[in-house]
Enzyme design. Structure first.
Site, PDB file in Angstrom:
ATOM      1  N   VAL A   2       1.060  -1.113   0.379  1.00  0.00           N
ATOM      2  CA  VAL A   2      -0.138  -0.043   0.184  1.00  0.00           C
ATOM      3  C   VAL A   2       1.055   1.183  -0.113  1.00  0.00           C
ATOM      4  O   VAL A   2       2.035   1.095   0.177  1.00  0.00           O
ATOM      5  CB  VAL A   2      -0.773   0.341   0.937  1.00  0.00           C
ATOM      6  CG1 VAL A   2      -2.256  -1.016   0.620  1.00  0.00           C
ATOM      7  CG2 VAL A   2      -0.462  -0.144   2.258  1.00  0.00           C
ATOM      8  N   SER A   3       0.728   2.497  -0.767  1.00  0.00           N
ATOM      9  CA  SER A   3       1.391   3.793  -0.131  1.00  0.00           C
ATOM     10  C   SER A   3       1.007   4.186   0.747  1.00  0.00           C
ATOM     11  O   SER A   3       2.423   5.165   0.514  1.00  0.00           O
ATOM     12  CB  SER A   3       0.423   4.809  -1.428  1.00  0.00           C
ATOM     13  OG  SER A   3       0.521   3.660  -3.130  1.00  0.00           O
ATOM     14  N   THR A   4      -0.004   4.293   1.704  1.00  0.00           N
ATOM     15  CA  THR A   4       0.890   5.445   2.542  1.00  0.00           C
ATOM     16  C   THR A   4       0.605   4.610   4.283  1.00  0.00           C
ATOM     17  O   THR A   4      -0.045   3.037   3.771  1.00  0.00           O
ATOM     18  CB  THR A   4      -0.358   6.347   2.489  1.00  0.00           C
ATOM     19  OG1 THR A   4      -1.813   5.613   3.443  1.00  0.00           O
ATOM     20  CG2 THR A   4      -0.142   7.145   1.847  1.00  0.00           C
TER      21      THR A   4
END
Length: 182
Positions: A9-11
């Site tokens: 996931v990115s964050t």
């Protein structure tokens, strides 16, 4: 001939639970996960661990191709590296399986769309910033260096660039830039 999962996931506030569950259901014996942007491959240590670990005949499994890479070049580099080592790539939510011709073709199409989506998002962000600047709302990041303090330390205290840099906890080049010294 094992299946290894990769979740991303990115964050930091996003959750990996759904991806991990899907990868377990796909038969992955090991799942590596990280919370990093997919725009660039460097700095993604868990992905690199998997790429270094997989052996010929193994399969790297992701839920979707955009979890592996958001750049077509990075995706192609990863796929080329896997292929060269005799490792297949499979996505649980997309008809991607690099052991088939159709799977390879679909992988390339998905890579193009992932990069396209990233570029669209970047364009929208830049448009929003331009509009905010036009309204006088967006001024960018606040300066982290106090130019007046640098000049005061030089003029009143007689300090040189190195001493000013140490006192303010900044680089000497920043002091020179603030003072207009080439």
């Amino acid at each position: 001939m094992a299946a290894y999962g990769y979740a991303r996931v990115s964050t930091l506030d996003q959750d990996l639970t759904v991806q991990r569950r899907a990868l377990r259901a796909a038969g992955c014996s090991v799942i590596r996960a990280e919370k990093k942007s997919g725009n660039r491959r460097d700095g993604r240590t868990e992905l690199q661990v998997l790429l270094d670990f997989v052996q010929p005949g193994d399969t790297l499994v992701v839920t979707r191709i955009d979890r592996l890479a958001r750049s077509l070049k990075d995706l192609q580099d990863i796929v080329h590296e896997l292929k060269g080592r005799g490792v297949a790539l499979r996505a649980t939510e997309q008809p991607v399986d690099t052991s088939t011709a159709a799977g390879k073709a679909f992988l390339d199409m998905l890579g193009v769309f992932a990069e396209f989506e990233t570029n669209l998002r970047r364009e929208r962000q830049l448009e929003g910033i331009a509009q905010a600047k036009a309204r006088g709302v967006y001024r960018g990041r606040k300066p982290s260096i106090d130019m007046a303090e640098i000049r005061r330390l030089r003029d009143q205290d007689g300090l040189g660039a190195t001493a000013i840099a140490r006192r303010l906890g900044i680089g000497r080049a920043s002091v020179y830039r603030a003072l207009g010294v080439p």
